[in-house]
Design an enzyme around this catalytic site. Structure first.
Site, short mmCIF file in Angstrom:
data_model
loop_
_atom_site.label_atom_id
_atom_site.label_comp_id
_atom_site.label_asym_id
_atom_site.label_seq_id
_atom_site.Cartn_x
_atom_site.Cartn_y
_atom_site.Cartn_z
N GLY A 173 0.17 -3.66 -5.10
CA GLY A 173 0.27 -3.91 -6.47
C GLY A 173 1.19 -3.76 -7.20
N THR A 200 4.70 0.90 1.08
CA THR A 200 3.66 0.94 1.69
C THR A 200 3.89 1.72 2.97
OG1 THR A 200 1.61 0.22 2.31
CG2 THR A 200 3.50 -1.38 2.77
N ASP A 202 1.38 1.93 4.69
CA ASP A 202 0.16 1.73 5.46
C ASP A 202 1.48 0.27 6.66
OD1 ASP A 202 -1.56 3.32 5.17
OD2 ASP A 202 -2.47 1.82 4.27
N GLY A 246 -4.43 4.13 6.93
CA GLY A 246 -4.85 2.96 7.07
C GLY A 246 -5.81 2.24 6.37
N ARG A 247 -6.11 1.92 5.09
CA ARG A 247 -7.39 2.06 4.48
C ARG A 247 -7.73 0.11 5.34
NH1 ARG A 247 -4.87 3.24 -0.52
NH2 ARG A 247 -5.76 4.80 -1.97
N LEU A 354 0.51 15.34 4.66
CA LEU A 354 1.44 15.93 5.31
C LEU A 354 2.08 14.29 5.29
CD1 LEU A 354 3.34 18.18 6.68
CD2 LEU A 354 1.83 18.20 9.32
#
Length: 431
Positions: A173, A200, A202, A246-247, A354
């Protein structure tokens, strides 16, 4: 073999004419690019079997575009936090100050909102003294926020602050926002360099094979898996369930699974699964418990969202607001065990915040140093509309267009994913 082409040329603000102030540097020869052989197993974005491509090398140039003693730089951090952001900030400030003689580096606070006057956020002056110890802490000393802001207002702020270079540290984004800023700067015919540093946790930015902070995240995730294993083996019919970030991509969960070799079931967004019925997770866990008396499940937060039966909403950055897949798994496993009359003891561990808030480990700190240094080299040479990253084993410049288009995801047809499945052995249960 199929071939998929794309542009790797990096825009320049103009012809660099000033001798670099760097002493004893190994300058990059711009006429000699880095040639890389890329495969679809490494980069799912290729949509090709193999591709050989030339990329612009990262590193110092013999001539620079800006009069570095008069240049003014700004840094902004966007999106969620991850290990290493402070290390990148520190590396940029040190490189700009000590090696290029840049006297002013400003920190834009609270993400892109920091550019917008109505929010009233302060701006920080970043010096070697103010950043000397920040690498010891997680998060970002500048603060962050999600959501896009008006690029017109952002460039207005850059002009008011007399900024020559903007470093944008953020995810896909933020890289799209950076591209929008580049377009607005170009429309105004202003000589402001926009340099992206992809961030990111992820590891899911397009064409970025390794994002900073990922190794630290995997290290901490592996510790959580080890704790889950201890818990599960400490009771009869124990199940350790670990939820990891991990979307839309399960890289952390998969890499941590490879690191530990203790996981029996790995659930990621890229691989659909079912709960009930033959070959479903519930029956598979039952069979595993009957055979070995314990089981470890690792679940990326974006896995199995189709099983929740709810419409997906989006946050201000366009990221999906996820439902509680792990809560569903726990309740379904408990109900299933009661119906089938067998014992089950579930231990649920969620180390997500965490993992992303800890300081970077040594490996990530080294990488963050490279990113910060090379971002400054690119900016001083007048590069713009680009990100600096490691692609395979080489530090290169990538156009913003490449990294801002879509998210990177696990290629479940790759050799790497096959190794992950071999490590879990879950195909023996999930048929």
């Amino acid at each position: 073999m199929k071939h998929f082409d794309f542009v790797t040329k990096i825009p320049n603000l103009g012809q660099p004419k000033i001798h670099s102030p760097l002493k004893g540097a190994r300058f990059v020869d711009e006429s000699s690019p880095t040639t890389l052989m890329l495969t679809s197993g490494e980069l799912t974005e290729l949509n090709a079997d193999v591709l050989q491509k030339d990329f612009e090398k990262a590193g110092p140039r013999e001539r620079v575009y800006f009069d570095t003693s008069k240049a003014r730089c700004a840094i902004v951090t966007c999106g969620g936090i991850c290990p290493g952001i402070n290390d990148v900030i520190r590396a940029i400030v040190h490189e700009a100050h000590y090696h290029y003689g840049v006297r002013h580096v400003l920190g834009i606070t609270n993400g892109l909102r920091g550019f917008i006057p109505e929010y009233g956020y302060d701006i920080k002056e970043l010096t070697p003294d103010t950043v000397s110890h920040i690498h010891q802490f997680g998060g970002t000393i500048l603060g962050s926020s999600r959501g896009l802001q008006d690029s017109v207002e952002i460039v207005d702020s850059l002009e008011r602050l007399n900024i020559n270079v903007l470093f944008v540290i953020g995810g896909d984004g933020a890289m799209r926002a950076a591209k929008s800023i580049v377009n607005e700067v170009s429309a105004r015919k202003r000589n402001i360099a926009i340099i992206g540093i992809p961030k990111t946790i992820d590891n899911d930015i397009n064409f970025i094979t390794r994002s900073f902070g990922f190794d630290t995240a995997v290290e901490k995730a592996a510790e959580a898996i080890q704790c889950a294993h201890v818990e599960a083996t400490g009771v009869d019919m124990g199940v350790g369930l670990v939820k990891l970030m991990g979307r839309e991509a399960g890289f952390i969960a998969a890499q941590a699974t490879l690191a530990m070799q203790e996981v029996n079931f790995l659930l990621v967004p890229e691989q659909p699964f079912s709960l009930a019925g033959e070959g479903g997770l519930l029956e598979a866990v039952e069979n595993r418990l009957k055979a070995r008396k314990h089981a470890i499940i690792v679940c990326a937060e974006g896995a199995g969202q189709d099983l929740l039966g709810t419409e997906i909403e989006r946050d201000p950055s366009g990221n999906p607001k996820l439902g509680d897949i792990c809560g569903l798994i726990v309740s379904q496993l408990e109900d299933y065990a009661q119906a089938k009359d067998f014992e089950i003891n579930i231990k649920f561990i969620d180390p997500s915040y965490l993992i992303r808030s800890v300081p970077a480990n040594a490996g990530d700190r080294v990488y963050c140093g490279f990113l910060g240094q090379n971002a400054v080299h690119a900016a001083m040479a007048g590069k713009t509309g680009m990100v600096v990253s490691r692609l395979k084993s080489s530090m290169v410049h990538l156009p913003l267009d490449l990294v801002a288009t879509e998210r990177r995801r696990i290629n479940i047809n790759s050799d790497w994913w096959s190794s992950v499945m071999e490590a879990t052995g879950q195909h023996e249960y999930l048929k």
